[in-house]
Structure formats: C-alpha cells, structure tokens
Motif scaffolding. Structure first.
Motif, short mmCIF file in Angstrom:
data_model
loop_
_atom_site.label_atom_id
_atom_site.label_comp_id
_atom_site.label_asym_id
_atom_site.label_seq_id
_atom_site.Cartn_x
_atom_site.Cartn_y
_atom_site.Cartn_z
N GLY A 60 0.82 -1.19 0.00
CA GLY A 60 0.00 0.00 0.00
C GLY A 60 0.86 1.25 0.00
O GLY A 60 2.07 1.20 0.21
N VAL A 116 -3.15 3.23 1.88
CA VAL A 116 -4.14 2.90 0.88
C VAL A 116 -3.63 1.74 0.02
O VAL A 116 -2.53 1.82 -0.54
CB VAL A 116 -4.45 4.11 -0.02
CG1 VAL A 116 -5.46 3.72 -1.10
CG2 VAL A 116 -4.98 5.27 0.81
N GLY A 117 -4.43 0.68 -0.08
CA GLY A 117 -4.09 -0.44 -0.94
C GLY A 117 -3.31 -1.53 -0.22
O GLY A 117 -3.06 -1.45 0.98
N ALA A 124 -5.09 -2.55 -3.91
CA ALA A 124 -6.45 -2.83 -4.33
C ALA A 124 -6.54 -4.28 -4.80
O ALA A 124 -5.61 -4.80 -5.40
CB ALA A 124 -6.85 -1.88 -5.45
N VAL A 165 -10.63 -1.35 -2.37
CA VAL A 165 -9.45 -0.57 -1.99
C VAL A 165 -9.48 -0.38 -0.48
O VAL A 165 -10.28 0.39 0.05
CB VAL A 165 -9.42 0.80 -2.69
CG1 VAL A 165 -8.17 1.58 -2.28
CG2 VAL A 165 -9.46 0.63 -4.20
N LEU A 221 -11.22 7.51 -7.65
CA LEU A 221 -10.09 7.13 -8.49
C LEU A 221 -9.88 8.23 -9.51
O LEU A 221 -10.83 8.68 -10.16
CB LEU A 221 -10.36 5.81 -9.22
CG LEU A 221 -10.60 4.56 -8.39
CD1 LEU A 221 -10.68 3.34 -9.31
CD2 LEU A 221 -9.47 4.36 -7.37
N HIS A 281 -13.08 0.38 3.57
CA HIS A 281 -12.95 -0.18 2.23
C HIS A 281 -13.76 0.65 1.24
O HIS A 281 -14.97 0.82 1.41
CB HIS A 281 -13.41 -1.64 2.19
CG HIS A 281 -12.64 -2.52 3.11
ND1 HIS A 281 -12.94 -2.63 4.46
CD2 HIS A 281 -11.55 -3.31 2.89
CE1 HIS A 281 -12.09 -3.45 5.03
NE2 HIS A 281 -11.24 -3.88 4.11
N VAL A 285 -5.51 7.07 -6.04
CA VAL A 285 -6.66 7.09 -5.14
C VAL A 285 -6.70 8.43 -4.41
O VAL A 285 -5.75 8.81 -3.72
CB VAL A 285 -6.59 5.94 -4.12
CG1 VAL A 285 -7.81 5.96 -3.21
CG2 VAL A 285 -6.49 4.60 -4.85
N VAL A 343 -0.98 3.21 -6.40
CA VAL A 343 -1.47 2.12 -5.55
C VAL A 343 -1.59 0.85 -6.40
O VAL A 343 -2.28 0.86 -7.42
CB VAL A 343 -2.83 2.48 -4.93
CG1 VAL A 343 -3.41 1.30 -4.15
CG2 VAL A 343 -2.71 3.71 -4.03
N VAL A 389 -2.61 -2.78 -8.00
CA VAL A 389 -3.85 -3.53 -8.16
C VAL A 389 -3.52 -5.01 -8.27
O VAL A 389 -2.72 -5.43 -9.11
CB VAL A 389 -4.61 -3.08 -9.42
CG1 VAL A 389 -5.89 -3.91 -9.60
CG2 VAL A 389 -4.96 -1.60 -9.33
#
Length: 391
Positions: free
Chosen positions: A70, A86-87, A89, A98, A137, A168, A181, A192, A194
C-alpha cells in the motif's frame, strides 16, 4: 493548497473539487435508495468532505509505497494526525476493493478525546453511509474520475484505546496495474498497486456483506480544472468543451463605471494569454452586475462593461481567429444570491467563454506543453510555482 500571488487550482468533477492537488473537498451528494445490496453490484456511492477540514502531507515525498504494498501518508485533518495506508487494491469478481488502513496518532480538536475521532467527519458527509464512500479514483491520462461502485457502512471511530481501523472503498474494476486514489482531506495516493487474485481479507469480505444501492453510475466522469487568482481578480474553468474566464468587475472598473481602471490590464493580459493557447473558436463576452440600482441601469452598465473588455482584449491580442459576440445580462444571472456584500461582489463580473474550434496542439489552457503533461502522467494536476507564501 498553494497560497501564492499566482493562483490556486482545483480539479473539478460535478460539484466537488480538489483544491491544490492533492487536497480534496468531495461534495458529490447522492440520494440513496436505502436498499441493501447483500454483496450484489450497486450503482454508485455518496460522499462529501467536511467543509472546515484541511489536510497536509508530511515528509518530502508525502507518500511511500512499493510494488504489492500500500501507499502510506501521514496527514493532519480537523486537528487529528492520522497515518493512512491505501491499498493494495484487490479485484474480486465485479468489484475492486481498496482498503484504507488508518492509525490515529493524535485525536482531533473537533471532538473530545473521550469520544474519539470519527473519520466520517472528513471521509463522508452525507449522513447516509459511514464508510469511505467519498474516495475517488483519478486517471490523469484519461482525464476522468471514478466514484465508488458500492456504499458500505463501516465503523469510523478512532480512539486512544482503539487507534486503528480499516475502511474499504468499493469501485468498478479498472484495467490498470496501479491506480491513483484520492482520499477526502488526506491527499492523492499515487501508484497504488492492483492485485487481481481475488483474495479478499476477512474485513473486506465483511464490508461486501453490508453494501447499499445508490442512484449514481460507477462509470468514469470527466475531470475539469478550476484555477483562481488568490486576490480574486479572475478564475478559469476548463471543461472538455469550453473555457470560461471570469473577471471581477471590481478589479476592472471603478464603482458604477464602464471605464477600465489602471489595474485592469494585468488581469486582461492574462485572459488574452489564455485565449491565445487556442487556434480559434467562438468567444462570448458577457457582463453581469449585482442587484443594486434598477434593472435598466444594470443592463446598460453590464453591456458597456462587456464591450470595454472586448475592445481591450482586441488591443492586447489578435482576435482575428475568433468569432466574438458581446452582451450584457444585468442582474438577471447572478453567480450567487445577492444576499450579502461579499456575494454582490462576486456577481459583479465579466465572463469570457471560449468554445475552441479544435484543441491546441502545443499548449494546454494553463500554458504548459500537452506533451509534457502526458509524459508526467499528471495531466492538468500540476500547480504553477508560487511567488508568495505557501502552506
């Protein structure tokens, strides 16, 4: 937010803005149908930022993260200091989850320490959901913003004894290896990662069991830019179809006069420079007044002021490539209600709207190279260098 003599800038979508990227004031209020989704795909989310909140990233880079990890930033908002990660994702079937892990370093000043700090103060202001539904996003290359795909109610209370919580944000899956994000009042978390293995944490699975349908679409919407001079002399809104430059009449003219002031050229030259970044198009110049004096007087004054601006622009720059029309609206189209001196000042203005014949191949509306923008991956997200104090 950059507070200099140059300008402050915002990214806009619908009713919300990102003031001086990466700070967000998300105010896309959306009506809920009040129907639990039970994990089924819903059609949107809702969120708005707290009007009184602000955020600042700590450290030189502001955020850190790596492949498969993240992205972390320490932020200050509503008096609280938070560590936000964050993350990564995770794409699982029809949703991209996320996670936003938050640690409370210092309680906010907006509420007693005994009751804790509620993230809903800044991450969601609709009073409909308690999750991270104000998150967005941002795709600078495509010039779009995507809203949350589903709305989930989760605990947002952080306390000294329980300083950690994970929320989330639920989005429609995107075809990308990394995402940007935008977290309300916390900043833009770029890069971030995926993950597409569909392996959700237990907390994420629980969030998907408590989702709500909304009335908005999860499809990306156009990203707009808004630039305003700090002194209030002018602001510019750029959409995919037009450019609107609003000039404050109090800067251009003396009270009840259509004669340009000595200071007017500084503002008009900037407007002329903005227009010159386009090869041509249709330009409308419209004068507006407040509601002081009678309708006929205000109509005449607004017309003469618009004509004065048009004449001077023609002297400052070649307008031969543009089809120009000039009119006055008097007090008939206020920008805001005429219920205070401050609002009346905002309504005294001249608006210049350009609908380009084609997009400029060399410059963006802010005067930077479009090729450079594409290479940076930030599009219109960069700020001009501040000449005054910054915060």
């Amino acid at each position: 937010m950059v507070l200099g003599r140059v300008s402050r800038r915002a990214l806009l979508v619908g009713g919300w803005s990102v003031l001086g990227v990466p700070v967000l004031a998300a105010c896309l209020g959306r009506e809920s149908k009040g129907k639990k989704g039970g994990g089924s795909a819903a059609s949107g989310g809702a969120g708005s930022g707290s009007a009184g909140a602000s955020a600042s990233a700590s450290g030189s880079a502001g955020a850190s993260g790596g492949s498969g990890q993240g992205v972390t930033r320490t932020v200050s908002t509503v008096g609280a200091t938070l560590k936000v990660t964050v993350g990564p994702a995770v794409v699982s079937n029809d949703v991209m989850v996320v996670p936003l892990a938050v640690h409370l370093d210092k309680a906010g000043s907006s509420s007693p320490s005994s009751s804790g700090f509620g993230l809903d103060l800044v991450w969601n202001g609709t009073d409909r959901y308690t999750g991270a539904d104000g998150v967005r996003l941002v795709d600078f290359d495509a010039g779009t913003v995507q809203e949350t795909f589903k709305a989930s109610s989760e605990s947002t209370l952080l306390m000294d004894k329980e300083p950690d919580v994970t929320l989330h944000a639920l989005f429609k899956p995107v075809d990308a290896s990394t995402i940007n994000v935008l977290v309300p009042e916390s900043g833009l978390f770029e890069g971030v990662p995926v993950v597409r293995d569909g392996k959700l944490s237990e907390d994420a699975k629980k969030a998907l069991e408590d989702v709500y349908d909304t009335e908005s679409t999860p499809d990306p919407v156009a990203l707009e830019t808004f630039t305003a001079s700090v002194d209030g002399a002018s602001d510019t809104r750029v959409t995919g179809k037009s450019v609107t430059i609003t000039l404050a009449s109090d800067v251009l003219f003396d009270s009840d006069s259509a004669d340009l002031s000595a200071q007017a050229d500084t503002t008009l030259k900037k407007a002329a420079d903005q227009l010159s970044t386009y090869p041509g198009g249709q330009v409308t110049i419209v004068g507006h007044t407040d509601d002081v004096a009678d309708d006929a007087h205000n109509q005449d004054l607004s017309q003469r002021r618009a004509q004065a601006v048009s004449d001077r622009l023609g002297q400052l720059a070649s307008m031969s490539a543009y089809s120009v029309s000039v009119s006055g609206k008097g007090e008939s189209e206020p920008r805001v209600p005429n219920d205070s001196d401050e609002n009346r000042q905002l309504n005294r203005r001249v608006e210049i709207t350009l609908v380009p014949t084609q997009e400029s191949s060399t410059k963006s509306p802010t005067g930077t190279s479009k090729d450079a923008d594409k290479g940076s991956g930030k599009g219109g997200g960069d700020l001009p260098k501040a000449e005054g104090p910054v915060a």
